[in-house]
Design a protein around this motif. Sequence first.
Motif, short mmCIF file in Angstrom:
data_model
loop_
_atom_site.label_atom_id
_atom_site.label_comp_id
_atom_site.label_asym_id
_atom_site.label_seq_id
_atom_site.Cartn_x
_atom_site.Cartn_y
_atom_site.Cartn_z
N GLU A 89 0.83 -1.21 0.00
CA GLU A 89 0.00 0.00 0.00
C GLU A 89 0.86 1.26 0.00
O GLU A 89 0.54 2.25 -0.68
CB GLU A 89 -0.93 -0.03 1.22
N MET A 90 1.94 1.23 0.77
CA MET A 90 2.88 2.36 0.75
C MET A 90 3.45 2.57 -0.65
O MET A 90 3.55 3.70 -1.15
CB MET A 90 3.99 2.14 1.77
N ALA A 91 3.83 1.45 -1.31
CA ALA A 91 4.38 1.54 -2.66
C ALA A 91 3.37 2.15 -3.63
O ALA A 91 3.74 2.97 -4.49
CB ALA A 91 4.83 0.17 -3.13
N LEU A 92 2.13 1.78 -3.48
CA LEU A 92 1.09 2.37 -4.34
C LEU A 92 0.96 3.87 -4.10
O LEU A 92 0.80 4.64 -5.06
CB LEU A 92 -0.25 1.68 -4.08
N ARG A 93 1.06 4.29 -2.85
CA ARG A 93 1.02 5.73 -2.58
C ARG A 93 2.18 6.44 -3.26
O ARG A 93 2.02 7.52 -3.85
CB ARG A 93 1.08 6.00 -1.07
N ARG A 94 3.37 5.85 -3.20
CA ARG A 94 4.53 6.46 -3.82
C ARG A 94 4.37 6.47 -5.35
O ARG A 94 4.76 7.44 -6.01
CB ARG A 94 5.81 5.70 -3.42
N LEU A 95 3.82 5.40 -5.90
CA LEU A 95 3.61 5.35 -7.34
C LEU A 95 2.71 6.49 -7.80
O LEU A 95 2.95 7.10 -8.86
CB LEU A 95 2.99 4.00 -7.72
N ARG A 96 1.70 6.79 -7.01
CA ARG A 96 0.73 7.83 -7.42
C ARG A 96 1.34 9.24 -7.41
O ARG A 96 0.74 10.17 -7.94
CB ARG A 96 -0.51 7.77 -6.53
N THR A 97 2.54 9.40 -6.85
CA THR A 97 3.23 10.68 -6.97
C THR A 97 3.95 10.80 -8.31
O THR A 97 4.41 11.89 -8.67
CB THR A 97 4.26 10.88 -5.84
N LEU A 98 4.04 9.68 -9.04
CA LEU A 98 4.70 9.66 -10.34
C LEU A 98 3.72 9.61 -11.50
O LEU A 98 3.95 10.24 -12.53
CB LEU A 98 5.63 8.44 -10.43
N THR A 99 2.65 8.84 -11.36
CA THR A 99 1.71 8.62 -12.47
C THR A 99 0.37 8.12 -11.94
O THR A 99 0.33 7.49 -10.87
CB THR A 99 2.28 7.60 -13.47
N ASP A 100 -0.67 8.41 -12.69
CA ASP A 100 -1.98 7.85 -12.36
C ASP A 100 -2.33 6.67 -13.27
O ASP A 100 -3.47 6.18 -13.25
CB ASP A 100 -3.07 8.92 -12.43
N ARG A 101 -1.35 6.20 -14.06
CA ARG A 101 -1.60 5.05 -14.92
C ARG A 101 -1.83 3.80 -14.08
O ARG A 101 -1.24 3.65 -13.00
CB ARG A 101 -0.43 4.84 -15.88
N PRO A 102 -2.66 2.89 -14.56
CA PRO A 102 -3.00 1.71 -13.75
C PRO A 102 -1.84 0.73 -13.67
O PRO A 102 -0.96 0.69 -14.55
CB PRO A 102 -4.17 1.09 -14.52
N VAL A 103 -1.83 -0.08 -12.62
CA VAL A 103 -0.91 -1.21 -12.54
C VAL A 103 -1.46 -2.31 -13.43
O VAL A 103 -2.60 -2.76 -13.26
CB VAL A 103 -0.76 -1.71 -11.09
N VAL A 104 -0.66 -2.73 -14.43
CA VAL A 104 -1.14 -3.70 -15.42
C VAL A 104 -0.51 -5.08 -15.25
O VAL A 104 -0.97 -6.05 -15.86
CB VAL A 104 -0.92 -3.19 -16.85
N ALA A 105 0.54 -5.19 -14.44
CA ALA A 105 1.16 -6.50 -14.20
C ALA A 105 2.12 -6.38 -13.03
O ALA A 105 2.61 -5.29 -12.69
CB ALA A 105 1.91 -7.00 -15.45
N VAL A 106 2.40 -7.53 -12.41
CA VAL A 106 3.37 -7.66 -11.34
C VAL A 106 4.30 -8.81 -11.70
O VAL A 106 3.87 -9.79 -12.32
CB VAL A 106 2.67 -7.94 -9.99
N VAL A 107 5.57 -8.69 -11.33
CA VAL A 107 6.53 -9.79 -11.46
C VAL A 107 7.12 -10.06 -10.07
O VAL A 107 7.56 -9.13 -9.39
CB VAL A 107 7.66 -9.47 -12.45
N ASN A 108 7.11 -11.32 -9.65
CA ASN A 108 7.81 -11.73 -8.43
C ASN A 108 9.11 -12.41 -8.84
O ASN A 108 9.10 -13.42 -9.54
CB ASN A 108 6.96 -12.69 -7.61
N SER A 109 10.25 -11.85 -8.40
CA SER A 109 11.54 -12.33 -8.87
C SER A 109 11.89 -13.72 -8.34
O SER A 109 12.66 -14.45 -8.97
CB SER A 109 12.65 -11.34 -8.48
N HIS A 110 11.34 -14.09 -7.18
CA HIS A 110 11.56 -15.43 -6.62
C HIS A 110 10.61 -15.64 -5.46
O HIS A 110 9.69 -14.82 -5.26
CB HIS A 110 13.03 -15.63 -6.20
N TYR A 111 10.79 -16.70 -4.70
CA TYR A 111 9.77 -17.12 -3.73
C TYR A 111 10.08 -16.75 -2.29
O TYR A 111 9.48 -17.32 -1.37
CB TYR A 111 9.53 -18.62 -3.84
N HIS A 112 10.95 -15.79 -2.04
CA HIS A 112 11.17 -15.30 -0.68
C HIS A 112 10.18 -14.18 -0.40
O HIS A 112 9.97 -13.28 -1.22
CB HIS A 112 12.60 -14.83 -0.51
N GLY A 113 9.58 -14.23 0.80
CA GLY A 113 8.40 -13.43 1.07
C GLY A 113 8.56 -11.94 1.02
O GLY A 113 7.57 -11.21 0.80
#
Length: 328
Positions: A89-113
């Motif tokens: 949620e914090m990351a989303l707040r920070r993203l909205r200071t850069l752009t209002d474009r939607p999040v269209v995909a996520v990538v998880n680099s590996h399986y550590h939480g």
Amino acid sequence: MRHTLLAGVGGALLSPPALQFASAAGDFIRGPAVPDQPLQRLSPRVALVFAPDGFPTPENLGMMANIVFVITSVGVVVLDTGASVQIGEMALRRLRTLTDRPVVAVVNSHYHGDHFLGNDAFVQAAGPALPIYAHPAARELIQGVAGSSWRSMMERWTQGASLGTRVVAPNREAQHGLVLRFGDTTLRFHHHGRAHTEADLCVEVVEDRVVYVGDVAMNGRIANMDDGSYLGTLKTFDALEAAVPGALWVPGHGQPSKQLLVEQRELFAGIYGQCAAAVKAGEDEAQARRRVLAYPPVAAHAARTQGWENNIGKYISLAYLEAEKENF
């Protein structure tokens, strides 16, 4: 209705049984919001929410891993999502200071939480159909034991700060060589076998010559090698540098740098090489440790690496075991 749990209020911390109860009651108990973290613009398309700390604590609320935004003409691709729903949620707040474009995909680099538990926040914001990519082995592990165990560990390490986080597993698979196009931006996926884990994905932002390497390489941190391979990591460094020469390498922990792989190769080759020499000389692990710590290219990393004193012994042990196996 959710209630916020503040770990350590009045000097009281949750006991393990209380944490277990709280985890089961996640719909009613929720950890505190995470304060906004530093935001860095790395290239025309790439920005970074930087994690100053390398380990999860009650004080940092689990904020230990970088989160990367790739801002394309059709929306934002998020590379790793942090260690909790609150961090996401914090990351989303920070993203909205850069752009209002939607999040269209996520990538998880590996399986550590610390790299996937924030998926929850992005799915809540974008909906359950949000594509979440991972290596097939990482997807399977997050769906199973890695998902639940990492959620529990993060709750314990942060004294309940990450409570309320749901495990949201990847729903798409990505293999080496996969190319995805998002409007004006091309993402190319790299996987070169076991490195940090057997399921690492590195993501190249082709137009900007920026590569997110996840935990294959770190800057000022020691990578957890319990699931990894020193020789595999060195092989991956070679393959990445051959594929994208001159790239800006962005780690999951620490600052981006064009010299990152050079510096990390020096550290990893130094640790493994000295252990291999000890094995060939018939020396035991204690002798190998003395070799490693006295080796100048390794010793040079000590002062600038978080957690060095508490972790270097373990990583020498893992290197020694790998060298023994290779020499058998």
